[in-house]
Design a protein around this motif. Structure first.
Motif, PDB file in Angstrom:
ATOM      1  N   GLN A   1      -8.152  -0.122  -1.150  1.00 38.08           N
ATOM      2  CA  GLN A   1      -7.465   1.034  -0.568  1.00 38.08           C
ATOM      3  C   GLN A   1      -6.702   1.866  -1.602  1.00 38.08           C
ATOM      4  O   GLN A   1      -6.405   3.029  -1.358  1.00 38.08           O
ATOM      5  CB  GLN A   1      -6.494   0.568   0.529  1.00 38.08           C
ATOM      6  CG  GLN A   1      -7.163  -0.134   1.699  1.00 38.08           C
ATOM      7  CD  GLN A   1      -8.157   0.773   2.413  1.00 38.08           C
ATOM      8  OE1 GLN A   1      -7.857   1.930   2.705  1.00 38.08           O
ATOM      9  NE2 GLN A   1      -9.340   0.246   2.692  1.00 38.08           N
ATOM     10  N   VAL A   2      -6.365   1.249  -2.737  1.00 37.49           N
ATOM     11  CA  VAL A   2      -5.644   1.974  -3.784  1.00 37.49           C
ATOM     12  C   VAL A   2      -6.389   1.766  -5.103  1.00 37.49           C
ATOM     13  O   VAL A   2      -5.893   1.115  -6.028  1.00 37.49           O
ATOM     14  CB  VAL A   2      -4.181   1.488  -3.906  1.00 37.49           C
ATOM     15  CG1 VAL A   2      -3.363   2.471  -4.766  1.00 37.49           C
ATOM     16  CG2 VAL A   2      -3.530   1.339  -2.547  1.00 37.49           C
ATOM     17  N   PRO A   3      -7.595   2.316  -5.232  1.00 39.53           N
ATOM     18  CA  PRO A   3      -8.399   2.050  -6.425  1.00 39.53           C
ATOM     19  C   PRO A   3      -7.811   2.626  -7.706  1.00 39.53           C
ATOM     20  O   PRO A   3      -8.177   2.208  -8.811  1.00 39.53           O
ATOM     21  CB  PRO A   3      -9.747   2.710  -6.091  1.00 39.53           C
ATOM     22  CG  PRO A   3      -9.424   3.749  -5.069  1.00 39.53           C
ATOM     23  CD  PRO A   3      -8.305   3.164  -4.258  1.00 39.53           C
TER      24      PRO A   3
ATOM     25  N   GLY B   1      10.632   3.874   4.108  1.00 39.72           N
ATOM     26  CA  GLY B   1      11.410   3.448   2.949  1.00 39.72           C
ATOM     27  C   GLY B   1      10.548   2.925   1.818  1.00 39.72           C
ATOM     28  O   GLY B   1      10.898   3.063   0.638  1.00 39.72           O
ATOM     29  N   ASP B   2       9.404   2.305   2.163  1.00 36.16           N
ATOM     30  CA  ASP B   2       8.487   1.826   1.124  1.00 36.16           C
ATOM     31  C   ASP B   2       7.932   3.001   0.320  1.00 36.16           C
ATOM     32  O   ASP B   2       7.793   2.924  -0.909  1.00 36.16           O
ATOM     33  CB  ASP B   2       7.332   1.042   1.757  1.00 36.16           C
ATOM     34  CG  ASP B   2       7.801  -0.165   2.541  1.00 36.16           C
ATOM     35  OD1 ASP B   2       8.762  -0.813   2.089  1.00 36.16           O
ATOM     36  OD2 ASP B   2       7.216  -0.453   3.603  1.00 36.16           O
TER      37      ASP B   2
ATOM     38  N   TYR C   1       0.832  -1.211   0.000  1.00 37.07           N
ATOM     39  CA  TYR C   1       0.000   0.000   0.000  1.00 37.07           C
ATOM     40  C   TYR C   1       0.864   1.258   0.000  1.00 37.07           C
ATOM     41  O   TYR C   1       0.653   2.176  -0.800  1.00 37.07           O
ATOM     42  CB  TYR C   1      -0.914  -0.004   1.225  1.00 37.07           C
ATOM     43  CG  TYR C   1      -1.582   1.324   1.497  1.00 37.07           C
ATOM     44  CD1 TYR C   1      -2.734   1.703   0.819  1.00 37.07           C
ATOM     45  CD2 TYR C   1      -1.047   2.211   2.434  1.00 37.07           C
ATOM     46  CE1 TYR C   1      -3.332   2.927   1.054  1.00 37.07           C
ATOM     47  CE2 TYR C   1      -1.641   3.434   2.688  1.00 37.07           C
ATOM     48  CZ  TYR C   1      -2.784   3.795   1.996  1.00 37.07           C
ATOM     49  OH  TYR C   1      -3.372   5.002   2.232  1.00 37.07           O
ATOM     50  N   LEU C   2       1.850   1.310   0.880  1.00 38.68           N
ATOM     51  CA  LEU C   2       2.656   2.518   1.030  1.00 38.68           C
ATOM     52  C   LEU C   2       3.475   2.811  -0.220  1.00 38.68           C
ATOM     53  O   LEU C   2       3.574   3.965  -0.656  1.00 38.68           O
ATOM     54  CB  LEU C   2       3.569   2.377   2.248  1.00 38.68           C
ATOM     55  CG  LEU C   2       2.855   2.362   3.605  1.00 38.68           C
ATOM     56  CD1 LEU C   2       3.810   1.901   4.700  1.00 38.68           C
ATOM     57  CD2 LEU C   2       2.280   3.729   3.944  1.00 38.68           C
TER      58      LEU C   2
ATOM     59  N   GLU D   1      -7.016  -7.822  -2.284  1.00 36.01           N
ATOM     60  CA  GLU D   1      -8.243  -7.151  -1.867  1.00 36.01           C
ATOM     61  C   GLU D   1      -7.940  -5.799  -1.222  1.00 36.01           C
ATOM     62  O   GLU D   1      -8.638  -4.815  -1.467  1.00 36.01           O
ATOM     63  CB  GLU D   1      -9.037  -8.032  -0.903  1.00 36.01           C
ATOM     64  CG  GLU D   1     -10.369  -7.401  -0.491  1.00 36.01           C
ATOM     65  CD  GLU D   1     -11.193  -8.299   0.415  1.00 36.01           C
ATOM     66  OE1 GLU D   1     -12.215  -7.819   0.942  1.00 36.01           O
ATOM     67  OE2 GLU D   1     -10.823  -9.478   0.608  1.00 36.01           O
ATOM     68  N   MET D   2      -6.898  -5.771  -0.420  1.00 42.17           N
ATOM     69  CA  MET D   2      -6.526  -4.516   0.233  1.00 42.17           C
ATOM     70  C   MET D   2      -6.109  -3.469  -0.804  1.00 42.17           C
ATOM     71  O   MET D   2      -6.530  -2.301  -0.733  1.00 42.17           O
ATOM     72  CB  MET D   2      -5.396  -4.743   1.237  1.00 42.17           C
ATOM     73  CG  MET D   2      -5.086  -3.516   2.114  1.00 42.17           C
ATOM     74  SD  MET D   2      -3.907  -2.386   1.353  1.00 42.17           S
ATOM     75  CE  MET D   2      -2.424  -3.341   1.501  1.00 42.17           C
TER      76      MET D   2
END
Length: 500
Positions: free
Chosen positions: A291-293, A438-439, A262-263, A286-287
């Motif tokens: 969360q990031v459409p 860092g990500d 995600y990050l 799924e996340m």
């Protein structure tokens, strides 16, 4: 901004004196005035007693000039001049310009010395300057110990006494300053992690040295300032669309590490990329989808970790490693991936670096790649080091041998390139030392690279924007509570701050 070594700075002083047709004492007055102005902005009104510690060279001349300027601002001004060598010509002139009420005490080598200071004492450190070329030892080291053990607040002129200008030598006894002002530009030694405890809070300010001559000097050491980053940042064109702004790929994530996916994805998207594809395990999909459409999320890469990746598109840059894990099937996939003669610009971080280090695959990193190790990952990849002088030597050698760009994540992040250029970063703060930071950086650099920035530019601009986002977040929320998601939130404002 080009960073200069001690010899070049002295040459720049002389070029300025000649080109502006001034005397060296005028330049010293200017430097002292700048220091006094900035010092009073920092600490004005907080202290009653000013104790000026001056050496016998031009750094001492700066200190004595500052004492003269300070007379009407402090209840008491005292000067100690340490007779280390022959007094410089300009120091003598500055001593003659002192008002009679300012008393000077000269300290010779071997004299018994005691210092009475209180919390209300402001100490000005002007003992040794940037020309120091051997460690401070013996009697003068004991003097520095006495100063470091005293009460009060210490401001160092140009550089803390005992510190070298071009590198860091722990064998030298050094003043532990609370605040340091470097003249014109930072010293190279300021970017060594070991130096931070002696510098205190540091900054730099122009004293009017010739910009023309500075620009003309040769230096492979560059400071990424806001102006430098702004020059790299491209202006958006009215005809830009998602197809012209790059399509990046991120290969990330494993069971329990969905946050890294995600990050990094949000870092890439907030960098201004046109399109982003996330290649993640099923357990992470799924996340990412919810969360990031804005990102494309591809399947069939494995269930709990990456087992195989079939790139579904032509990508302009690929970022790999965030939360990847070191499962055997992931290691096997990466073995195959590195055999594919990857020509797409590659950014390698985190577990991808751990896999490379564990299997001694350093020579298989594709040429031109950007790798972003923290010190622990750096040691695994390239071996241990006792100090950062050695670490920087290793970093430079590996960049050149492997033909890669290494982003070493330390304070003032150091970037090395195959041609021997080094970058140091102006932005960032300790609040960014938090999981996931860092990500976000990997995502930002991947996003910039996909937009068409050269890898070196993407690394330099990405590091600056990452740090600037952290600074903006810290200015609102403080450093202690900073989290990686704050960097994503403030990244657009960091980019906006550079737009001309």
């Amino acid at each position: 901004m080009k960073l200069l070594n001690a010899t070049q700075i002295r040459d720049l002083d002389q070029m300025t004196i000649q080109s502006q047709n001034i005397e060296s004492i005028e330049l010293m007055e200017k430097a002292a005035s700048v220091f006094f102005r900035e010092m009073m902005k920092k600490v004005g009104g907080r202290f009653e007693h000013l104790l000026v510690l001056a050496g016998s060279g031009n750094n001492g001349g700066d200190a004595v000039a500052i004492a003269r300027m300070a007379v009407s601002y402090f209840k008491k001004v005292d000067i100690l001049i340490f007779n280390i060598g022959k007094y410089s010509h300009d120091l003598k002139i500055m001593m003659e310009r002192l008002p009679q009420e300012v008393l000077i005490r000269e300290i010779n080598k071997g004299d018994e010395l005691s210092m009475t200071t209180e919390d209300s004492t402001l100490l000005i450190d002007g003992i040794f300057g940037s020309g120091l070329n051997r460690p401070v030892e013996g009697y003068w080291a004991k003097v520095i110990d006495l100063i470091n053990d005293s009460k009060g607040y210490v401001c160092s002129i140009d550089i803390p006494s005992g510190m070298f200008s071009d590198s860091f030598d722990a064998a030298s006894k050094m003043i532990r300053a609370d605040w340091t002002l470097s003249f014109q530009l930072p010293k190279k030694s300021f970017f060594y992690p070991e130096a931070q405890q002696y510098l205190g809070e540091w900054t730099y300010a122009s004293i009017g040295l010739s910009k023309k001559h500075h620009i003309a000097m040769n230096s492979q050491d560059l400071y990424i300032t806001s102006n430098y980053a702004s020059d790299i940042l491209r202006k958006r064109d009215v005809n830009d669309h998602k197809g012209t702004l790059g399509h990046g790929a991120l290969i990330t994530g494993s069971y329990g590490m969905a946050g890294a996916s995600y990050l990094s994805a949000m870092g890439a998207l907030r960098s201004g990329i046109g399109k982003l594809s996330c290649y993640v395990p099923e357990i992470v999909q799924e996340m990412i989808q919810t969360q990031v459409p804005e990102a494309i999320c591809t399947g069939n890469n494995g269930y709990q970790c990456i087992e195989s990746v079939h790139l579904a598109y032509e990508h302009d840059a690929i970022g790999i490693g965030c939360g990847l894990g070191i499962n055997k099937v992931t290691v096997d996939w990466m073995d195959t991936f590195l055999d594919q003669n990857v020509n797409t610009p590659l950014i390698v971080d985190a577990d991808a670096l751990n896999i490379i280090a564990s299997n001694q695959w350093q020579n298989r990193i594709p040429k031109g790649s950007v790798i972003t190790p923290h010190p622990g990952e750096f040691r695994k990849l390239f071996g241990d080091f006792d100090n950062y002088d050695k670490a920087f030597e290793i970093q430079d050698a590996q960049s050149q041998e492997l033909d890669i760009i290494i982003v070493l994540k330390i304070p003032h992040t150091r970037i090395s390139t195959p041609d021997g250029t080094h970058y140091y970063n102006e932005s960032g703060n300790p609040g960014m030392a938090t999981a996931g930071s860092g990500d976000v950086l990997t995502g930002i650099i991947t996003g910039l690279s996909a937009q068409g920035y050269q890898q070196e530019q993407a690394a330099a601009l990405g590091v600056y924007l990452h740090g600037k986002a952290g600074d903006l977040a810290a200015s609102e929320k403080g450093q202690y509570g900073l989290i990686a998601r704050d960097l994503i939130e403030y990244l657009p404002y960091a980019i906006k701050s550079l737009e001309k």
